[in-house]
Each structure stands twice: as structure tokens, then as C-alpha cells.
Design a protein around this motif. Structure first.
Motif, PDB file in Angstrom:
ATOM      1  N   GLN A  23       0.808  -1.237  -0.152  1.00 39.76           N
ATOM      2  CA  GLN A  23       0.147  -0.070   0.037  1.00 39.76           C
ATOM      3  C   GLN A  23       0.790   1.036  -0.077  1.00 39.76           C
ATOM      4  OE1 GLN A  23      -2.856  -0.546   3.265  1.00 39.76           O
ATOM      5  NE2 GLN A  23      -4.424   0.230   1.880  1.00 39.76           N
ATOM      6  N   ARG A  33      -1.212   6.366  -7.373  1.00 40.40           N
ATOM      7  CA  ARG A  33      -1.354   5.579  -5.981  1.00 40.40           C
ATOM      8  C   ARG A  33      -2.462   6.174  -5.229  1.00 40.40           C
ATOM      9  NH1 ARG A  33       3.714   6.508  -7.373  1.00 40.40           N
ATOM     10  NH2 ARG A  33       3.722   8.423  -6.816  1.00 40.40           N
ATOM     11  N   PRO A  34      -2.897   5.503  -3.784  1.00 41.93           N
ATOM     12  CA  PRO A  34      -2.244   4.266  -3.594  1.00 41.93           C
ATOM     13  C   PRO A  34      -2.532   3.045  -4.273  1.00 41.93           C
ATOM     14  CG  PRO A  34      -4.226   4.794  -2.238  1.00 41.93           C
ATOM     15  CD  PRO A  34      -4.044   5.912  -3.304  1.00 41.93           C
TER      16      PRO A  34
END
Ligand code: SF4
Length: 217
Positions: A23, A33-34
């Protein structure tokens, strides 16, 4: 006698630490992201998808949107498992764990070979941690990471031997449940998908996962 579903040496703490590391990963500059991770399911079933779409990073679970609805409908029809039960019993991985972004021409960008190679480290670790007995590959990009893919019809509906870094498992490939794809809704795809799902339902890892989670209740 049913085979044990869980590697007795598997540490849930190690798996949770692994998921946290995924993560937090920021290795690919073009990725959004994440990274998206699932639950620490330790029952020997590893599902490898392609890459999350744009909704999954916000909802923070794999297959959270339309393709997921189809996937969970398939699995419910074959196994009788609810979405929640699938998420508890199947470890969700992917070729790439981040949303790749959109193509200028529409649709999701296909991850580059470099991004796929960079993200492979997480999958390598998951094979070590999980020692899966059953691997479900969902979609052509995922299947291509392990097998030569000519036509999907040559692979879907079969159980294939998979050897990865010395670990052996059974592999059942599935088509991608995308609404944009007609493959699984037209013949021979429809019948081959049904055959593949029956193979999943009959695999000993499925009964073992079900039994293990029921015993925990
Ligand atoms: S795609 Fe994989 S390697 Fe790249 S940033 Fe996301 S989690 Fe990290």
C-alpha cells in the motif's frame, strides 16, 4: 480426508506487514497511488487480476466496481459464496497494484513491461508467504505472465499446472469480467467460463477454505 488449507508456518502478522508495504509503495512514477490491496486471506487460494481501475484506489479494495460485480456474481453462482466470503477466503493480488491511468484515446492504460516487472516483487513475496494450492488468473494480462496465450479459448476451462519459483500449484484461468468484453457472454466463451467455474468449485482448496473460515466463526 481434506488437505490442510493453510500453511501452518504462515504468519498473519507477516502478511499484514506485506499488505502495508504494498500500500505504501511508490516505485512507479506514472502509476496513480495508493496501491490497492485486499484482505490477508490465508487459505491457499490466490487470485491474480490485471490492475485496479480508477474507483478502486478510493474504495480501497480490489474489484470494487463493475468488473467486480460480475466476478462476484460468477463466484457466487459456482461456489455459493457471498462477496464478503470470497474476500475472506481468496487472497487478491494483481499484475500491477496501482491504477495505471487512462489512455488519451479512452480506456485504462495497459501497464508497461517495466511497471509489471517492478510490481512482480510483491507477487514473488506472496507466493512465499501464501504457498497457494490454487491460483486463479483473471484476464489475459494476468494469464500472459505465466503462459503463452494464443487464443483464450485454448486455456479457459482447463486446470493447468503452474510452477513459480519452485512452488507448484493448480491454475485455473478466467476471462476478465469487464463489461467492455463480450468474450464471456458469447460462445464458446460462455461455456468455457462455466467449465472453468465448475473446476474452481470442485477444487479441494475451495472446500478447505470454506471449512477453515466456518470453523473460525
Ligand atoms: S504498480 Fe506496484 S510497484 Fe508500481 S508503485 Fe504500484 S505497487 Fe508499487
Amino acid at each position: 480426508m481434506p488437505a490442510p488449507s493453510v500453511d501452518p508456518n504462515l504468519s498473519i502478522a507477516a502478511l499484514r506487514a506485506h499488505l502495508a508495504a504494498v500500500q505504501a509503495c511508490e516505485r512507479c512514477p506514472r502509476m496513480h497511488r495508493p496501491a490497492v490491496v485486499g484482505r490477508p486471506a490465508t487459505h491457499g487460494i490466490l487470485l491474480i487480476g490485471q490492475a485496479p481501475g480508477d474507483k478502486e484506489p478510493t474504495l480501497q479494495r480490489p474489484f470494487a466496481w463493475t468488473a467486480g460485480k460480475t466476478l462476484f456474481k460468477w463466484l457466487h453462482g459456482a461456489l455459493g459464496w457471498t462477496e464478503d466470503e470470497v474476500r475472506d477466503r481468496v487472497y487478491f493480488a494483481a499484475v500491477c497494484r496501482c491504477f495505471p491511468g487512462k489512455r488519451p484515446t479512452g480506456g485504462d492504460r495497459v501497464p508497461s513491461p517495466e511497471e509489471i516487472a517492478t510490481c512482480r516483487r510483491w507477487l514473488d513475496r506472496e507466493f512465499v508467504l501464501l504457498r497457494p494450492r490454487l491460483v486463479l488468473l483473471v484476464g489475459k494480462l494476468a494469464i500472459q505472465q505465466f503462459y503463452e496465450v494464443g487464443a483464450l479459448k485454448d486455456l479457459i476451462g482447463r486446470t493447468l499446472p503452474l510452477e513459480y519459483h519452485g512452488h507448484r500449484a493448480d491454475c485455473i484461468p478466467l476471462p476478465h469480467p469487464s463489461g467492455a468484453s463480450t468474450w464471456h457472454r458469447t460462445e464458446p466463451g460462455k461455456a468455457l467460463l462455466e467449465a472453468a467455474l465448475q473446476r474452481v468449485a470442485a477444487h479441494p482448496a475451495v472446500a478447505a477454505a470454506e471449512q477453515a473460515t466456518k470453523l473460525r466463526l
